[in-house]
Design a protein around this motif. Structure first.
Motif, short mmCIF file in Angstrom:
data_model
loop_
_atom_site.label_atom_id
_atom_site.label_comp_id
_atom_site.label_asym_id
_atom_site.label_seq_id
_atom_site.Cartn_x
_atom_site.Cartn_y
_atom_site.Cartn_z
N UNK A 61 0.85 -1.37 0.03
CA UNK A 61 -0.08 -0.16 0.02
C UNK A 61 0.98 1.20 0.06
N UNK A 62 2.09 1.10 0.63
CA UNK A 62 2.80 2.43 1.03
C UNK A 62 3.68 2.52 -0.49
N UNK A 63 3.82 1.28 -1.13
CA UNK A 63 4.53 1.32 -2.23
C UNK A 63 3.63 1.87 -3.62
N UNK A 208 -4.01 -10.53 9.00
CA UNK A 208 -3.14 -10.58 7.52
C UNK A 208 -2.31 -9.54 7.10
N UNK A 209 -2.59 -8.39 7.83
CA UNK A 209 -1.56 -7.26 7.56
C UNK A 209 -0.51 -7.23 8.34
N UNK A 210 0.00 -8.17 9.26
CA UNK A 210 1.19 -8.32 10.00
C UNK A 210 1.90 -9.68 9.67
N UNK A 211 3.29 -9.34 9.49
CA UNK A 211 3.97 -7.90 9.69
C UNK A 211 3.75 -7.23 8.21
N UNK A 212 3.85 -5.77 8.76
CA UNK A 212 3.36 -5.03 7.62
C UNK A 212 4.36 -4.99 6.46
N UNK A 213 5.53 -4.96 6.94
CA UNK A 213 6.94 -4.72 5.90
C UNK A 213 7.70 -6.02 6.37
N UNK A 214 7.42 -7.12 5.70
CA UNK A 214 8.55 -8.40 5.97
C UNK A 214 9.89 -8.25 5.68
N UNK A 224 7.79 -0.46 -4.80
CA UNK A 224 7.42 0.98 -5.61
C UNK A 224 7.74 0.85 -7.04
N UNK A 225 8.96 0.38 -7.13
CA UNK A 225 9.39 0.19 -8.47
C UNK A 225 8.45 -0.86 -9.36
N UNK A 268 -7.22 0.44 -2.30
CA UNK A 268 -8.09 -0.42 -1.76
C UNK A 268 -8.25 -1.81 -2.20
N UNK A 269 -7.78 -2.09 -3.44
CA UNK A 269 -7.72 -3.52 -3.76
C UNK A 269 -6.51 -4.14 -3.31
N UNK A 270 -5.61 -3.77 -3.12
CA UNK A 270 -4.56 -4.43 -2.38
C UNK A 270 -4.77 -4.64 -0.88
#
Length: 476
Positions: A61-63, A208-214, A224-225, A268-270
């Motif tokens: 989501x951050x990406x 399901x959102x943890x860990x947020x940034x594995x 992001x790329x 939202x989809x992610x």
């Protein structure tokens, strides 16, 4: 000495304030927005989401937001230039006016890479979802020999060729027909994605959102790329400058609306996909959205609906991006930098028929036979380079033509275009050293083509310096 073409000369040659070189003005604001959504929303979210999630996990989501910020800065630049210079050449024409002919040719060269690879990759993604749809409807799979290229164990990717051929037929028939088809497909795929979001959130679990940034910040950067590929195509809106009813007003609005709408949709989809079944289950999975719906509903019917939406969505991307490519080539041909066949417009259909058919053949060949994974990063770095040039063109044109009539102005100038350049450079860095080496070689080939053909045949050389540089009066 570099050759510059003033904005007034670009507009005058294209007929952009009248009927552009035989092109008809049929696209209003709604059609432009649908055209933008049609060019953006497709393989990136239906197919590429799993690749982004594999890199960043729930942090995708951050990406998506970081990729969107990069696009927003550049969208401001496109909005200013698209409203001020409403011609079919888009980034190519903006670079011609601001940074000179040589840079403009290389921008056009990069756009051929951007649009060519993206259309071919999108067509391959379409083939995946056609198989998913056939499986859902009748339990049938196309044989690998006819649905994959040699690099993936097949012989020819026939569905990929078919979708490109269908887009070419529509584009040849006329822009009115293409715009109507794009608008209908854009509305349909938005409805399908909204339905997916609703289904996904019925099974949403915070855990399901943890860990947020594995994989940490490095994973988010790599994500992001990958996510940026999902935004490729929004600049195609500016290629409709000669076929929009009110391009100076509508093009800036359409660009900004599209970026905002698509970003909300992607995030939202992610969240719905990962929240429903977890990042590990989504990451790296083909036709991920259909799989999520099948898992949530316990039936293949919902997945079949998503597959149908994907088939429509991806077809609309092929249509919109091929449209943009033909118009950019038409502008380059009009300037003498590439052969004249690309500028010829049929008096019957008011479309560049020969150019469209050539583009279709060139795009269909890699889609049918070539493995495209190796050049997706090359496509991304080329697109980012073009976006950086567009931001620089805003600064250059503010200095070269301060009196140019601008219906939209980049806010917080010059900070915003400089930030746009910085974000583009950051994402270019993330593509890796190998991609940079490939890109340098690609640019070297483009520079050689310009020196051997483009510069020698340029029609600007026959224009007097006064004509080429005369400014446009400020609008009252």
């Amino acid at each position: 000495m570099p050759r510059f073409k003033s904005s007034h000369l670009l507009v005058a040659e294209s007929g952009a304030d009248r009927e552009g070189h035989g092109l008809r003005r049929t696209m209003g604001l709604f059609q432009l927005i649908c055209f933008g959504v049609g060019a953006i929303v497709g393989t990136g979210i239906f197919v590429g989401l799993s690749d982004s999630v594999a890199q960043a996990g729930p942090g995708v989501v951050v990406s998506f937001l970081l990729a969107a910020i990069t696009c927003v800065f550049t969208a401001f630049a496109f909005a200013e230039l698209g409203g001020a210079i409403p011609v079919s050449g888009s980034s190519y024409s903006f670079a011609y006016a601001g940074l000179g002919e040589g840079t403009a040719f290389l921008v056009g060269w990069c756009l051929l890479l951007e649009y060519g690879v993206s259309v071919s990759a999108v067509a391959v993604g379409w083939s995946q979802y056609v198989n998913e749809l056939l499986d859902s409807l009748v339990g049938l799979h196309l044989p690998t020999a006819l649905s994959a290229g040699p690099g993936e164990g097949g012989v020819v990717n026939l569905p990929a060729v078919i979708v490109i051929a269908m887009a070419a037929v529509l584009l040849v028939r006329g822009v009115r027909e293409s715009a109507r088809a794009t608008a209908a497909m854009a509305v349909l795929k938005l409805a399908v994605l909204v339905a997916f979001i609703a289904i996904g959130f019925t099974a949403f679990e915070d855990g399901n959102l943890t860990p947020f940034s594995p994989t940490g910040l490095a994973g988010i950067g790599a994500g992001t790329t990958a996510a940026f590929f999902s935004y490729i195509g929004f600049d195609a809106i500016t290629t409709a400058g000669e076929e929009a009813k009110n391009p100076r007003r509508d093009i800036p609005v359409a660009i900004l609306v599209c970026i905002g709408l698509v970003t909300l949709l992607y995030c939202a989809v992610a969240l719905a996909a990962i929240g429903a079944i977890g990042g590990d289950a989504v990451g790296g999975r083909p036709a991920a959205l259909s799989y999520v719906v099948n898992q949530v509903t316990g039936s293949t019917v919902g997945g079949g609906v998503i597959a149908f939406g994907a088939v429509v969505a991806i077809a609309s991307v092929v249509l919109a991006v091929m449209y943009g490519q033909t118009r950019i080539l038409m502008s380059m041909s009009r300037d003498g930098l590439i052969p004249r066949v690309f500028e010829k417009v049929s008096p019957k259909t008011s479309t560049p028929v020969a150019g469209t058919l050539i583009v279709a053949v060139v795009f269909a060949l890699p889609a049918a036979f070539a493995p495209l994974d190796a050049v997706v990063n090359l496509c991304t770095i080329g697109t980012l380079a073009v976006m950086a040039v567009v931001n620089l063109a805003v600064i250059a044109l503010r200095r070269r033509e301060p009196g140019l009539a601008r219906t939209f102005r980049v806010p917080l100038y010059p900070v915003t275009p400089l930030l746009g350049v910085a974000f583009c450079l950051y994402l270019m860095y993330e593509t890796g050293a190998t991609t940079w080496i490939q890109f340098a070689g690609f640019l070297a080939v483009g520079a050689a083509l310009y020196l051997l053909y483009g510069r020698r045949n340029s029609r600007l050389a026959a224009v007097t310096p006064t004509d080429a540089a005369e400014p446009v009066p400020e609008a009252v």
